[in-house]
Design an enzyme around this catalytic site. Structure first.
Site, PDB file in Angstrom:
ATOM      1  N   GLU A   1      -3.516 -24.244  20.518  1.00 24.74           N
ATOM      2  CA  GLU A   1      -4.064 -25.555  20.178  1.00 24.74           C
ATOM      3  C   GLU A   1      -5.058 -25.474  19.024  1.00 24.74           C
ATOM      4  OE1 GLU A   1      -2.817 -28.155  21.259  1.00 24.74           O
ATOM      5  OE2 GLU A   1      -1.752 -27.530  23.067  1.00 24.74           O
TER       6      GLU A   1
ATOM      7  N   HIS B   1      -1.645 -23.614  25.522  1.00 20.82           N
ATOM      8  CA  HIS B   1      -0.742 -24.222  26.497  1.00 20.82           C
ATOM      9  C   HIS B   1       0.491 -23.332  26.666  1.00 20.82           C
ATOM     10  CE1 HIS B   1      -2.423 -28.513  26.534  1.00 20.82           C
ATOM     11  NE2 HIS B   1      -2.201 -28.209  27.801  1.00 20.82           N
TER      12      HIS B   1
ATOM     13  N   CYS C   1      -6.615 -30.533  30.451  1.00 17.39           N
ATOM     14  CA  CYS C   1      -6.595 -29.426  29.497  1.00 17.39           C
ATOM     15  C   CYS C   1      -7.437 -29.746  28.262  1.00 17.39           C
ATOM     16  CB  CYS C   1      -5.159 -29.094  29.098  1.00 17.39           C
ATOM     17  SG  CYS C   1      -4.201 -28.286  30.397  1.00 17.39           S
TER      18      CYS C   1
END
Length: 215
Positions: free
Chosen positions: A80, A167, A143
């Site tokens: 991310e 992720h 998250c």
């Protein structure tokens, strides 16, 4: 010796397991690239997840923090790029909470960027045969909530740490209950996390390599 904190989540949305915790806990107590690895489970609960993480940050004072979460439907390890300051839950968390269009930190910055070498991690993962990409959104569920809370804590609590979020897909056993959904083997995820940790410890600066998306 550097300390690396790696977190995973408990199961949510009626799943029997959470692949993030199944992979992360395998690394607990290991030494990777000269660093001690400490793993902890976070609750899939708005608010409480950040409070648990904050206590861990203050007690452990880690040098690197990598939070890991399940992203059913994704086919790759998604490194991310950015956490945004909003909770907008499509489903309730494990405490039955479902915040909608709510700031994670009132008056906080709109977003924080990962301080992990995200493109270098993707490069090394692909070189090792692990499907991976830079992701431009961590969603708006717990998250992203934890990712934002992590980066906010690092920025405001005097922590000299680098942090970010990864992720991962469903495990194959989970995907069997979701026909058509991709999965990734447990051992592949564990190997990928080791690579992400090693790359982060080895590199202070990221590489310049195309990792963007058109949409």
């Amino acid at each position: 010796m550097p300390t690396v904190l790696v977190t995973g989540f408990d199961p949510f949305e009626n799943e029997p397991v959470n692949p993030s915790w199944e992979a992360v806990r395998t690394l607990d107590g290991q030494g990777i690239a000269g660093a001690d690895i400490v793993t902890r489970q976070l609750p899939t609960v708005f608010g409480e997840s950040i409070r648990v993480l904050d206590r861990l940050l203050m007690s452990l004072r880690p040098d690197v923090v990598i939070a890991v979460g399940q992203a059913g439907g994704r086919a790759e390890m998604a490194i991310e790029r950015v956490a945004i300051n909003v909770d907008d839950a499509r489903i309730a968390d494990n405490a039955g909470r479902q915040p909608i269009d709510t700031a994670i930190v009132a008056g906080g910055p709109a977003a924080y960027f990962s301080t992990l070498p995200i493109k270098a991690i993707v490069h090394e993962l692909r070189a090792a045969g692990v499907p991976a990409s830079v992701s431009q959104t961590a969603g708006t569920f717990v998250c992203n909530h934890v990712f934002y809370g992590l980066m906010h804590a690092i920025a405001h609590h005097g922590l000299h740490a680098r942090g970010g979020f990864i992720h991962i897909p469903y495990l194959p056993a989970q995907a069997a209950g979701h026909p058509g959904q991709p999965s990734m083997a447990h051992d592949t995820v564990v190997a990928g996390l080791r690579i992400a940790i090693e790359t982060t410890l080895r590199r202070q600066e990221d590489i310049r390599e195309a990792g963007g998306q058109l949409h």
